[in-house]
Each structure stands twice: as C-alpha cells, then as structure tokens.
Design a protein around this motif. Sequence first.
Motif, PDB file in Angstrom:
ATOM      1  N   THR A  56     -57.689   6.467  -6.652  1.00  0.00           N
ATOM      2  CA  THR A  56     -58.024   6.836  -8.033  1.00  0.00           C
ATOM      3  C   THR A  56     -59.408   6.320  -8.412  1.00  0.00           C
ATOM      4  OG1 THR A  56     -55.702   6.819  -8.654  1.00  0.00           O
ATOM      5  CG2 THR A  56     -57.284   6.644 -10.433  1.00  0.00           C
ATOM      6  N   ASP A  61     -58.212  12.667  -7.005  1.00  0.00           N
ATOM      7  CA  ASP A  61     -57.092  12.998  -7.876  1.00  0.00           C
ATOM      8  C   ASP A  61     -55.780  12.811  -7.132  1.00  0.00           C
ATOM      9  OD1 ASP A  61     -58.697  13.672 -10.059  1.00  0.00           O
ATOM     10  OD2 ASP A  61     -58.907  15.752  -9.375  1.00  0.00           O
ATOM     11  N   PRO A  65     -47.520  13.189 -11.670  1.00  0.00           N
ATOM     12  CA  PRO A  65     -47.530  13.437 -13.106  1.00  0.00           C
ATOM     13  C   PRO A  65     -48.052  12.215 -13.864  1.00  0.00           C
ATOM     14  CG  PRO A  65     -45.285  13.081 -12.353  1.00  0.00           C
ATOM     15  CD  PRO A  65     -46.167  13.111 -11.132  1.00  0.00           C
ATOM     16  N   SER A  66     -48.534  12.452 -15.054  1.00  0.00           N
ATOM     17  CA  SER A  66     -48.999  11.380 -15.918  1.00  0.00           C
ATOM     18  C   SER A  66     -47.817  10.473 -16.251  1.00  0.00           C
ATOM     19  CB  SER A  66     -49.585  12.001 -17.188  1.00  0.00           C
ATOM     20  OG  SER A  66     -50.133  11.011 -18.001  1.00  0.00           O
ATOM     21  N   PRO A  67     -47.967   9.196 -16.324  1.00  0.00           N
ATOM     22  CA  PRO A  67     -49.186   8.396 -16.303  1.00  0.00           C
ATOM     23  C   PRO A  67     -49.557   7.868 -14.925  1.00  0.00           C
ATOM     24  CG  PRO A  67     -47.384   6.973 -16.926  1.00  0.00           C
ATOM     25  CD  PRO A  67     -46.808   8.368 -16.710  1.00  0.00           C
ATOM     26  N   PHE A  68     -48.789   8.242 -13.873  1.00  0.00           N
ATOM     27  CA  PHE A  68     -49.016   7.654 -12.557  1.00  0.00           C
ATOM     28  C   PHE A  68     -50.198   8.246 -11.808  1.00  0.00           C
ATOM     29  CE2 PHE A  68     -44.661   6.447 -13.485  1.00  0.00           C
ATOM     30  CZ  PHE A  68     -44.733   5.090 -13.218  1.00  0.00           C
ATOM     31  N   ASP A  69     -50.943   9.105 -12.449  1.00  0.00           N
ATOM     32  CA  ASP A  69     -52.166   9.624 -11.850  1.00  0.00           C
ATOM     33  C   ASP A  69     -53.391   8.893 -12.380  1.00  0.00           C
ATOM     34  OD1 ASP A  69     -51.928  10.652 -14.403  1.00  0.00           O
ATOM     35  OD2 ASP A  69     -52.756  12.616 -13.885  1.00  0.00           O
ATOM     36  N   LYS A  70     -53.153   7.850 -13.172  1.00  0.00           N
ATOM     37  CA  LYS A  70     -54.238   7.087 -13.796  1.00  0.00           C
ATOM     38  C   LYS A  70     -54.180   5.621 -13.363  1.00  0.00           C
ATOM     39  CE  LYS A  70     -55.477  10.545 -16.590  1.00  0.00           C
ATOM     40  NZ  LYS A  70     -55.099  11.692 -15.810  1.00  0.00           N
ATOM     41  N   ALA A  73     -51.598   2.674 -15.039  1.00  0.00           N
ATOM     42  CA  ALA A  73     -50.203   2.638 -14.583  1.00  0.00           C
ATOM     43  C   ALA A  73     -50.110   2.063 -13.174  1.00  0.00           C
ATOM     44  CB  ALA A  73     -49.589   4.028 -14.633  1.00  0.00           C
TER      45      ALA A  73
END
Length: 172
Positions: A56, A61, A65-70, A73
């Motif tokens: 990340t 990318d 799904p959000s929030p685990f793509d940021k 988290a």
Amino acid sequence: MRQSLYLILSIVIGMGFAVQVSMVASMGRLRGPVEATWASLLATVAGVAAIMLIRTLNNNDLALPSPFDKAPALILTLILATLSLVFVIRGLDTYFALTGLLAIPILVGAGFLGPRIGVGLFLSAIITGQLTGGIALDHFGAFAGQVRRVDALRGVGVIILLGGVTLIRGFK
C-alpha cells in the motif's frame, strides 16, 4: 524451464512448512497445541498485514474492500497482531514469533504457483518438500523433537516422493 523453477520453489516452500510444523510441535509441547496454533496464526496475520502495508505504501492497490485497502487499517491490524503475539509467546524463546511467518510462503505460493502449475502438481511438490524437510529435521531432533536418523529406507522414500512429483507433472 519456468515450470521446473516453480516446482523447485514449491519444494522449498514445503521444506519451510516442515520447519513451521516442527516449531508449532515444539511450542505445543510447552504450551499446548491450541495455544501454539494461536501464536502461529497471530504471526501469520502480522506478517501478511506488514506485506500488504508495504504494498500500500508503495502505491500498489490492494484488491480488498474498504477499509482494508488503506494503510490505517493495516497498521492497526499489524499493531494488534504483533502486540498479541508478544504477549502470547512471553516466556518462550523469541524465535517462536517467526513460526507463523513460515505459513506465508505456502499461502502466497498457493495463489501464485497453483494456477501456473496446477493444484495437484503444486500440492505434490509441497508435500515432497514437507516430508523431505521433516526427515531432515527428525535426523537432527530440531526444536527438541525426537531424533530419528536418516537411513537408506528413508532416503529411498525421498527418491520415490520426487518420482511421484515427476509422474504427476507428466512428460511434456
């Protein structure tokens, strides 16, 4: 040529898995099998979270799904898993914290190598590596395990395992 490299990688991953099993067994003797599994899983979660966080931060990318793509988290997951692991292995040798990291290559390998060489071939190579590694670990009594020396019969067994991988691969 590429398939041969993938097979060798799969066998090496299997050998790493044998080390993990030996370490979990050693922890299991000290703490109990479920407790050893818990420590290993926490290390796996921390390791995977660290890998995904690095990806990340390098602007790769994640297909999550959000929030685990940021990053936030993933940072939280990494911190919680690492702190939990520190508490769980308290009183044990610190190298036991690495146990779960040895699961990451087999999990990532399944996702990467499985589609490229086929699940059957991947599994046969992993199992060959795992059993060969296990025989080597038994020979030395690694991680306070029972010593069982390599003999001719066990050596023949390894050769037969490698032959089995060749048969599953087929001749192309």
